[in-house]
Motif scaffolding. Sequence first.
Motif, mmCIF file in Angstrom:
data_model
loop_
_atom_site.group_PDB
_atom_site.id
_atom_site.type_symbol
_atom_site.label_atom_id
_atom_site.label_comp_id
_atom_site.label_asym_id
_atom_site.label_seq_id
_atom_site.Cartn_x
_atom_site.Cartn_y
_atom_site.Cartn_z
ATOM 1 N N THR A 1 7.498 4.871 6.237
ATOM 2 C CA THR A 1 6.060 4.386 6.419
ATOM 3 C C THR A 1 5.603 4.122 7.719
ATOM 4 O O THR A 1 5.983 3.377 8.355
ATOM 5 N N ARG B 1 0.852 5.486 -1.937
ATOM 6 C CA ARG B 1 0.576 6.846 -1.015
ATOM 7 C C ARG B 1 0.482 8.194 -1.522
ATOM 8 O O ARG B 1 -0.152 9.148 -1.418
ATOM 9 N N SER B 2 1.226 8.243 -2.681
ATOM 10 C CA SER B 2 1.359 9.458 -3.465
ATOM 11 C C SER B 2 1.966 9.324 -4.761
ATOM 12 O O SER B 2 2.382 8.541 -5.035
ATOM 13 N N LEU C 1 -0.020 2.111 8.409
ATOM 14 C CA LEU C 1 -0.359 1.786 7.027
ATOM 15 C C LEU C 1 -0.438 0.350 7.044
ATOM 16 O O LEU C 1 -1.085 -0.153 6.075
ATOM 17 N N PRO D 1 0.856 -1.297 -0.151
ATOM 18 C CA PRO D 1 0.108 0.105 -0.148
ATOM 19 C C PRO D 1 0.845 1.322 -0.029
ATOM 20 O O PRO D 1 0.421 2.384 -0.491
ATOM 21 N N GLU D 2 2.112 1.085 0.399
ATOM 22 C CA GLU D 2 2.838 2.379 0.495
ATOM 23 C C GLU D 2 3.202 2.868 -0.932
ATOM 24 O O GLU D 2 3.481 4.148 -1.123
ATOM 25 N N THR E 1 10.777 12.390 -1.348
ATOM 26 C CA THR E 1 9.243 12.231 -1.341
ATOM 27 C C THR E 1 8.702 12.345 0.183
ATOM 28 O O THR E 1 9.400 11.737 1.080
ATOM 29 N N MET E 2 7.595 12.799 0.307
ATOM 30 C CA MET E 2 6.983 12.928 1.749
ATOM 31 C C MET E 2 5.881 11.855 2.125
ATOM 32 O O MET E 2 4.996 12.003 0.836
ATOM 33 N N SER F 1 5.567 8.970 -4.341
ATOM 34 C CA SER F 1 5.912 7.526 -3.971
ATOM 35 C C SER F 1 5.850 6.521 -5.252
ATOM 36 O O SER F 1 6.797 5.428 -5.345
#
Lengths: 93, 368
Positions: B357, A78-79, B361, A74-75, B352-353, A82
């Motif tokens: 992790t 995230r955006s 999550l 899922p990470e 990247t922000m 990412s």
Amino acid sequence: MAKSNQERIEERAAILKPLKEELIRRLTLDYKPEDIHEDVSLLGAGLGLDSLDALEVVMCIEAVTGVKVPDGRPEILRSLNSIVDFVLEKRGA
Amino acid sequence: MRTATLTAALKAKGTAIDINGVETITTYGDSATEYNFVRNSVGITDFSHQRLYRVPEETGIDYLDELFPGNVAQLRFGRVLHTFLPDSEGNVVADCFVCNNDDEILILCESAVSDEELDAIFAEAGGEDAGLTVLNDTHSIVGIDGAMAFKPMKEIFGTDILGLLYLSIERYDFEGTEVGVIRGGKTGEFGYLVIAEHDVAVKFAENILGRVEKLGGGLVGRAAHDILRLDGRFFNITAEGVEVRDPLKLGLQWMIDFEKDSFRGSEPLLARRKAGLTEKIVGIVAPKGTAGFAVGAPLYIDGALCGKIAAANYSPVLDSEVGLALLTVGKAYASLDLTLNSADGVAVLSVTMPPFTPKSLSVKLDEL
């Protein structure tokens, strides 16, 4: 040899531009590409996309970059940043 | 100076200072420890510094929709809209949760201005006619944030709380009294806000603190939340929001419904959008203890000035300095090598922000 800053900018921009355009088209978002900050959270907070949208995001990534997104990570979603990090990693950039 | 009852009850344990006319607990001793409570366990925070308004749903929807850039008119029962209160130029005055709590709309405002300035904006927009009231005299706000925040919440409110969606509000019973619970933290971990009458909020905080301490957590002050928001990449009105007030530069377009006809400050804001962005916020990191890594410090790329630092702090989870930089838009990308203060200064990397992790999550609440 390490890439220059300009090369890294061009590399990321080359993924981000079509990715944003395709996300806006597929998810009918009321934004222009420059409205979507690269670090904004895609799911939940931020753009507020749901789990069905997440599938669309995965298909969008695969269509735009040719890189397959694995399950259980899922990470990655995230955006936009990412996603770009993941695509560049997979390409061995 | 305004002091909430919850703040008064907790301040003996911490350090309370006046921030914009509101007594606020900044730390209970060590911000790094408090930060780790949230990243690894649970932290309890007094968020009563936020201005809390109530308006009847019947009159409030139209009133608020004309004020906020988010689409309040489409806010469904039980949902929370995360948006901002703009000034007349469309710049950010307050970071807001607008909550549709059935027959009422609750508005939580976190700002870098005084209560009086906020009240004046709501009044000018017709707050009295809409039936707007301030709840800070009667209510306190308790924050429960952390990778395990759902555990003590489940113990108190039952398994139903696990079904509370992000950016939702629901009424729950606490020892015979109704309290409002919002799911909506700003740390990257699970987060809840409990809105309750003063005495109930104090009892609730005492009750949940006992449970949280058994999980290795504890009380958390505002200073730790400044770090949690920064490295978790949540907007902080009292950090980068002070340095940069244009929501477009801050990357807050997602808080705006560009299809709306108008809202406070919409004309100048839409004009800026049409003209195009010139600068925007990007995450940066530098080694721990990097001298000069501070708000306002200039940043260079390939020998040329490209922006400045808009927020900076030390991140315990990264064990490095972390910040947000306002960079010229053509250089506002992650993974670039920048230098601090001069063309041959200390190295700073754009990233990247968030650059890690969050534990939350990997937790699936529906499987608990």
